[in-house]
Each structure stands twice: as structure tokens, then as C-alpha cells.
Design a protein around this motif. Structure first.
Motif, PDB file in Angstrom:
ATOM      1  N   UNK A 343       0.414  -1.378  -0.020  1.00  0.00           N
ATOM      2  CA  UNK A 343      -0.007   0.286   0.006  1.00  0.00           C
ATOM      3  C   UNK A 343       0.490   0.856  -0.485  1.00  0.00           C
ATOM      4  N   UNK A 344       1.993   0.811   0.203  1.00  0.00           N
ATOM      5  CA  UNK A 344       3.092   2.144   0.000  1.00  0.00           C
ATOM      6  C   UNK A 344       2.898   2.880  -1.242  1.00  0.00           C
ATOM      7  N   UNK A 345       2.936   1.542  -2.279  1.00  0.00           N
ATOM      8  CA  UNK A 345       2.785   2.185  -3.958  1.00  0.00           C
ATOM      9  C   UNK A 345       1.236   2.439  -4.608  1.00  0.00           C
ATOM     10  N   UNK A 346       0.860   1.853  -3.683  1.00  0.00           N
ATOM     11  CA  UNK A 346      -1.016   2.145  -3.887  1.00  0.00           C
ATOM     12  C   UNK A 346      -2.016   3.017  -3.431  1.00  0.00           C
ATOM     13  N   UNK A 347      -1.553   3.385  -2.210  1.00  0.00           N
ATOM     14  CA  UNK A 347      -2.052   4.799  -1.662  1.00  0.00           C
ATOM     15  C   UNK A 347      -1.241   6.045  -2.677  1.00  0.00           C
ATOM     16  N   UNK A 348      -0.532   5.830  -3.193  1.00  0.00           N
ATOM     17  CA  UNK A 348      -0.032   6.843  -3.663  1.00  0.00           C
ATOM     18  C   UNK A 348      -1.001   7.041  -5.615  1.00  0.00           C
ATOM     19  N   UNK A 349      -0.991   6.179  -5.731  1.00  0.00           N
ATOM     20  CA  UNK A 349      -1.817   6.457  -7.440  1.00  0.00           C
ATOM     21  C   UNK A 349      -3.457   5.520  -7.159  1.00  0.00           C
ATOM     22  N   UNK A 350      -3.814   5.248  -6.194  1.00  0.00           N
ATOM     23  CA  UNK A 350      -4.801   4.281  -5.792  1.00  0.00           C
ATOM     24  C   UNK A 350      -5.887   4.734  -4.337  1.00  0.00           C
ATOM     25  N   UNK A 351      -5.110   5.514  -3.410  1.00  0.00           N
ATOM     26  CA  UNK A 351      -5.976   5.796  -2.427  1.00  0.00           C
ATOM     27  C   UNK A 351      -7.225   5.218  -1.787  1.00  0.00           C
ATOM     28  N   UNK A 352      -8.018   4.952  -3.028  1.00  0.00           N
ATOM     29  CA  UNK A 352      -9.125   4.536  -2.606  1.00  0.00           C
ATOM     30  C   UNK A 352      -9.516   3.142  -2.243  1.00  0.00           C
ATOM     31  N   UNK A 353      -8.550   2.564  -2.861  1.00  0.00           N
ATOM     32  CA  UNK A 353      -8.118   1.430  -2.863  1.00  0.00           C
ATOM     33  C   UNK A 353      -7.311   0.510  -1.823  1.00  0.00           C
TER      34      UNK A 353
END
Length: 690
Positions: A343-353
Motif C-alpha cells: 500500500x505504500x505504492x497503491x496509496x499514492x495512485x489508488x488511495x481509495x483501493x
């Protein structure tokens, strides 16, 4: 009971993002589009299977990644943004075929929900392509029952679902083109027809593997069109054929067409996808983009219960879970501390996911605050690891707080939503300390922490599995990584408490001071200025010893930014330690010193190989906390360069990101592949987005 179930569902639906209803949520399959059905948790799944021959062994039908030799077969997510667009290429030398899959989802207001396309790029020998639609029954309470109805028209194959009152719910329209010509679906000459449609019913749907049922149908030539929960469309392609199978899905009307310009639309979406990636990460580096796409391809949705040593409430309860997975091949299930890195990656581009994943994880918490570290919540996922039982004494590093910190600092619109789970986070914190902290005879926290493990030298909960915790007859008394994570957890709980519960901030800050003081006074070896595990002889407290083993465990005070900037001597000694010949390689930092008596022993898992997540923590800390200290910047540049070269060169030459990398002479990728988990942190390392 029914009232309670519907109440739980209504709460979950409050935060449900309708755009996330369909996705590639079965990453363990070569290609599948499945439904995140939050009303009944009984999804429809459409999956690709293929075979160059149909033998009596059902494995001749290829569709599960864990069944493949992935050193030979290449599964390449060319594009995957985790939400509405992905393209994947499957290169299989065994069947002499190359197949491309494309999934495009459309906005909620559109007539069409998604188009899923299977396209052959190369076929050198006859190949059977199967598109298999199934209705699964994950929910033991059977809140609804749906069945398929199939109609073949001049334009294609229409598959609709019906519920108990015979109301149509979902519609799938399948078209096939061969060498740029529409297929003649109503051809009655069996010698000319390459198409077979089978409709079946079987209870395999509790543990998703339709192959045995499909194999039986293939050899018996029998079908049952009444109340089917499986529709298998087989097309037999010949060498040189260019075959396109398109599946269009909608809820609002019955489609009767395919998309003629899907390739053009796909190319446009690919350009948009790359543009958005560069906008967020500041780079269009191919390795970074591919790494990100691999991570998104590992996103999973499941629903079910767990197998546990003790049947606590979270084990017996059926719960939904949206989470990334470490490896589509070896670990197609959620892992706790891994997901914090993902999520350190996902939060940056897909914060809702990212936030939905965090909420699902937190909602699997037991009533006393325990979150199982590994969550195969279905019979399907447990079939990969049937012996696994979660233990409520076992915890995992609380990496989710990297994610909560990012979301609160960068997305204030989520503060209220995070506030709604704050009390659960505090319950998790208390449980974590109850199971991992050391208390004195009066029941007071001593200021020290130690991982619980099933034996003295096994620490799955620490995340570092077989890293050595003993020395001869001496065993662990305190663990420096547990101490570091305990400080990290307390620091971030205090930060959240300032927003949601100011009354406890003071007590948390006092605990912070105690943990840090004990770490500096008792766990810092004055002889080499390295923080270490503390050992002792069992049944005696008279004498303690610094562990002779040095490696990743000793880097957590630095990697989590716990060393005071004024202690330049300690920080520089950490760099000297990592630079030493026993730790440093041109491919990255070893997990254990090469002169340790345990080097490359046990499973040779965390006792030598190079792991990306620990290198990432070191690089992140040097950049964020210690950048101005002499020697830091050069070390940072050298380590970062080594990691990029190691991971990206292996991807370029072998086609995969790996679980870990050989520390010896070649830096070759090892372990599970594709490893779409924390090895994807190379995206952040390349982008320097920490």
C-alpha cells in the motif's frame, strides 16, 4: 441470525465503490474477471483456460499459475492500474502459443460494465481456448441463488443469469472472430464447427476449480442446460489462426454486439495509464512501470473464514477481504506486513483501493484486537496451503501505519473515515503489546519487546521467519526489531490520538520514551555501536548477552528512523556495518553476515539472500531522516544503484520480479516468481518517492 447478517452487509455497502465491483480479483489464475459481490458474496467469475491437447489428466487444461513452470511460461502484466484497465501477455512454450488478455471497465453510467478480450498473438499448433463462466457460492447462508441461461444468435452467444423469481440480473455477450471474420455460431456441421458450448451444474463452486467437472463433460459429451452454474465455451484454434474472444458484460440491457475498435481504445488507455503513472511517480521508467503493473495484477478479493489454532470469532466468521498479494505463483493470499508495503505504492495512485484494503484488514480483527497475519479466507485459497493455522499469539509488524500516515497527510478527505476505525486500531495496538511486550512480576510493561514464536528460533510473526534468534543454548530475551516496531506502533498511535483521542496522548508518549531509553541503554552494543537482540540462558536472569548474529534485524532502528540525528557516530557505524564485506554485495545488502555461523543455514530464506523491503526501509530512512550526515548520500546512491540494477536487469533478462535475490556472485532472482509483492517497492526506489 438473518437480521444480523443483513445489518453487517448494510454497513459494508456504505463504503462500497461500485466501480470496483468487477476486477481481476483471482490473481492465482492466469486470467480471470470476477465479481466483488458485496450483497451476497457469491461472485460470478469468467476465466481463461487453454490446452494444446485434452488428456485424462485435468492439468492438461492450463489456468492456474501455481500449476505452471513459470521459468518457462511468462505471465507479463503489460498494463494494470488496479481499477479499470489491464493488458497481459501469456507466452507458453509448452503449447507454442502467445495469448493476450485485455480488460477494460467503463464508467458506472455506461451501458456496458466491462469488455474482456482473449486474443491469440501466435499459435504454432492446435489450441483449445476455453472461456468459462461460473457462479460461485462463497456465502454459506445462501442469501440468493442464480443460474445461467444460454442463447446462441447469429451475432454471438448470450449468457444471462436468473435469480429465484426468474428475474434477469447480469448479461454476458460473447463474440468470436477468426482471422478478422465473424464466426458462424449456428453452424450445424460438426466437421466444420470449431465451437462447443457446455452448460453444467456442480458443487465444486465452494472451492473454485472447474477443471474436473469440465474434463468429465468433455469426455462424456454430456451437458445439462437446466439450472447451470457453469458455462464453458470452447473454441478450437488452428496454427496461424488469429482468434479474438470478446466478453461484454452489462446489467442494464441485453447486449448483442462486440467492440470492433477495442485495440484502438486499449492503445489510448495505455497512453493515459502511462501518463497518470508519470504524473504520480515522476518517472516513465519501464522497470518502475512494470513493477507497479505486477503489483496491481496481484489484487485479490475473497470472502470466507480462517483455519486457526484456536477458533476465535475472526476465524469462524465469514468476512470479505480486498488485498494485494505477495505472489500470484507462491503466495496468492493476503499477508499483513506485506500489505503495508504494497500500500505504500497503491496509496499514492489508488488511495481509495488502499483505504478499502486497510478497512477490510481491520474489520477482520477479533473482538480482543488480534489481526491474523495471513488470511486465506476461502476454501479455494486454503487449498494452496491446507496445513496453515493462524495463532492468536502471533503478530506481525504494523506496517499499515505507513499507509495511514500518508492518507491523513495527503488526503484529508479520509480523516473522518479513518476516525471510524480508530478504536479498532487502538484495540489492535493493545493486543499487539499484550502478546509481544515483556511485563514484570507486577504486570507492568518493562519497556522491552520480544516476538512470540512457536519455538525459540522460529519467528514467523516477525516477518523474518528463519533469521537466527538463538546462540547455542542461549535464547532470546528481547528482540531489537520487535523493540523498533513497538516504538513505531506507539509513535503512530500517539499521532492518531492527537486527532481522535487526545486524552491518551500523554501515556503513549511516556511509553515511547521508555521503549527508546531501554533500546539505547540495553540493546546498543558499546563495542561496535550496533543495536542487537539480547540473549540469556533459560531459567536464569543473572546474565544477558548480545546476540552474535548481525544482519537485517540490526538495521530496524535506522530503517524506522529511531536513531537520534545527533548520534552521528551510531549512524556512521551503521553505514560502515552495511558497507562491510560480510554484508555488502554489488547486488544489495545480505540479510545475514556471511561470517555468521547460521549464514545460509536453515531454509536459507532470511539467512543470506537479498530482500527488497529491508533495502527500501534503509534507503527511505537515509533520505528522509539522515540526509545531511557525512557519508549518507554516497552510501544511498550506491545502494540505490545496486538495487535498481539487480532487480531491473533480472526482469529484463528473465521476465519476472523475484521474491529475493542471490547474495553470492550473480544476484540472480530466487524464490517465488512472479513476486508481485514488496519487490514492487523498486517503483518507489526508482522514483525516490518515500
Amino acid at each position: 441470525m438473518i437480521v444480523i447478517i443483513f445489518a453487517i452487509i448494510s454497513i459494508i455497502l456504505c463504503n462500497f465503490d461500485e466501480s470496483m465491483r468487477w476486477g481481476t480479483y483471482k490473481p492465482q489464475l492466469i486470467h480471470a474477471v470476477t465479481q466483488r459481490n458485496m450483497k451476497t458474496f457469491n461472485p460470478i467469475t469468467g476465466a481463461l483456460m487453454y490446452a494444446d491437447h485434452i488428456g485424462t489428466d485435468d492439468r492438461s487444461l492450463v489456468y492456474k499459475i501455481p500449476d505452471l513452470n513459470t521459468e518457462q511460461v511468462k505471465i507479463n502484466p503489460v498494463h494494470h492500474n488496479g481499477k479499470d484497465f489491464n493488458v497481459q501477455v501469456i507466452s507458453d512454450p509448452n503449447t507454442k502459443s502467445i495469448i493476450q488478455t485485455t480488460l477494460i471497465k467503463f464508467p458506472i453510467e455506461s451501458k456496458v460494465n466491462f469488455v474482456d478480450e482473449i486474443k491469440t498473438l501466435n499459435i504454432e499448433k492446435p489450441l483449445s481456448l476455453f472461456y468459462v463462466l461460473t457462479i460461485e457460492q462463497f456465502n454459506q447462508f445462501n442469501l440468493e441463488t442464480r443460474t445461467f441461461e444460454v442463447n446462441v444468435t447469429n451475432h454471438g452467444i448470450r449468457v444471462s443469469t436468473y435469480n429465484e423469481d426468474e428475474t434477469r440480473i447480469e448479461h454476458f455477450f460473447i463474440t468470436i472472430t477468426v482471422n478478422d471474420r465473424n464466426y458462424q455460431y449456428n453452424c450445424t456441421d460438426e466437421k466444420l464447427s470449431n465451437l462447443t458450448i457446455r452448460t453444467l451444474f456442480n458443487d465444486y463452486i465452494f472451492n473454485y476449480d472447474p477443471r474436473p467437472t469440465l474434463m468429465q463433460a468433455i469426455f462424456s459429451n454430456s451437458t445439462n442446460t437446466n439450472n447451470s452454474n457453469l458455462v464453458a465455451i470452447e473454441f478450437r484454434a488452428q496454427p496461424g489462426d488469429n482468434v479474438i474472444i470478446q466478453v461484454t458484460q452489462t446489467d442494464k440491457y441485453i447486449p448483442d454486439y462486440g467492440f470492433d475498435n477495442l485495440e484502438q481504445l486499449s492503445d489510448s488507455l495505455a497512453a493515459v495509464n502511462r501518463f497518470n503513472f508519470k504524473k504520480v511517480f515522476g518517472t516513465d521508467n519501464k522497470c518502475a512501470y512494470s513493477s507497479f503493473s505486477n503489483l496491481m495484477a496481484g489484487l485479490l478479493f475473497t470472502y470466507g473464514n480462517l483455519s486457526c489454532v484456536i477458533n476465535k470469532d475472526t476465524c469462524t466468521a465469514f468476512k470479505p477481504m480486498l488485498s494485494h498479494t505477495p505472489s500470484r505463483f507462491g503466495f496468492p493470499r493476503p499477508f499483513l506486513w506485506d500489505e503495508g508495503f504494497h500500500n505504500m505504492i497503491a496509496c499514492k495512485i489508488n488511495p481509495d483501493i488502499c483505504l478499502q484494503s486497510l478497512e477490510d484488514w481491520i474489520n477482520t480483527m477479533s473482538i480482543d484486537g488480534w489481526i491474523p497475519r495471513e488470511q486465506p479466507r476461502s476454501e479455494e485459497l486454503r487449498s494452496y496451503i491446507p496445513w496453515l493455522k493462524e495463532d492468536p499469539r502471533e503478530s506481525n509488524p504494523p506496517t499499515f501505519f505507513f499507509n495511514f500516515e500518508y492518507l491523513i497527510d495527503n488526503h484529508p478527505e479520509y480523516k473522518e473515515r479513518i476516525g471510524k476505525i480508530y478504536l479498532k486500531l487502538f484495540s489492535w495496538y493493545n493486543n499487539w503489546f499484550r502478546t509481544q511486550a515483556i511485563f514484570n512480576d507486577q504486570g507492568k510493561f518493562s519497556g522491552f519487546l520480544k516476538w512470540w514464536g512457536p519455538d525459540e528460533d522460529s519467528n514467523l510473526g516477525s516477518g523474518l521467519d528463519d533469521w537466527p534468534r538463538t546462540d547455542g543454548s542461549k535464547v532470546s530475551k528481547y528482540n531489537i526489531d520487535a523493540q523498533s516496531w513497538g516504538y513505531f506502533f506507539t509513535f503512530h498511535m500517539a499521532k492518531l490520538a492527537k486527532l481522535y483521542d487526545v486524552g491518551i496522548v500523554s501515556s503513549l508518549e511516556q511509553r515511547l520514551e521508555l521503549i527508546l531509553n531501554k533500546m539505547n541503554s540495553d540493546m546498543l552494543d558499546p563495542n561496535d555501536l550496533i543495536y542487537k537482540d539480547i540473549l540469556y540462558y533459560p531459567n536464569t536472569d543473572d546474565q544477558v548477552f548480545y546476540s552474535p548474529h548481525r544482519g537485517y534485524v540490526n538495521l530496524f532502528p535506522l530503517g524506522l528512523g529511531l536513531i537520534d540525528k545527533s548520534r552521528v557516530d551510531i549512524i556512521q557505524q551503521q553505514i560502515n556495518f552495511m558497507r562491510s564485506s560480510t554484508m555488502w554485495t554489488q547486488f544489495g545488502i545480505r540479510s545475514l553476515e556471511s561470517n555468521s555461523t547460521e549464514f545460509r543455514k536453515k531454509s536459507n530464506y532470511w539467512t543470506g539472500p537479498i530482500w527488497v523491503n529491508i533495502q527500501f526501509l534503509v534507503l527511505r530512512a537515509l533520505k528522509l531522516y539522515y540526509w545531511e550526515i557525512d557519508g549518507v548520500q554516497q552510501f544511498y546512491r550506491d545502494l540505490r544503484s545496486n538495487m535498481i540494477e539487480t532487480i531491473c536487469s533480472q526482469y529484463e533478462t528473465r521476465g519476472y520480479f523475484y521474491e529475493h535475490y542471490n547474495q553470492n556472485l550473480d544476484g540472480l532472482g530466487q524464490g517465488n516468481r512472479p513476486f508481485n509483492g514488496w519487490t514492487s517497492l523498486i517503483t518507489l526506489i526508482i522514483a525516490e518517492k518515500y
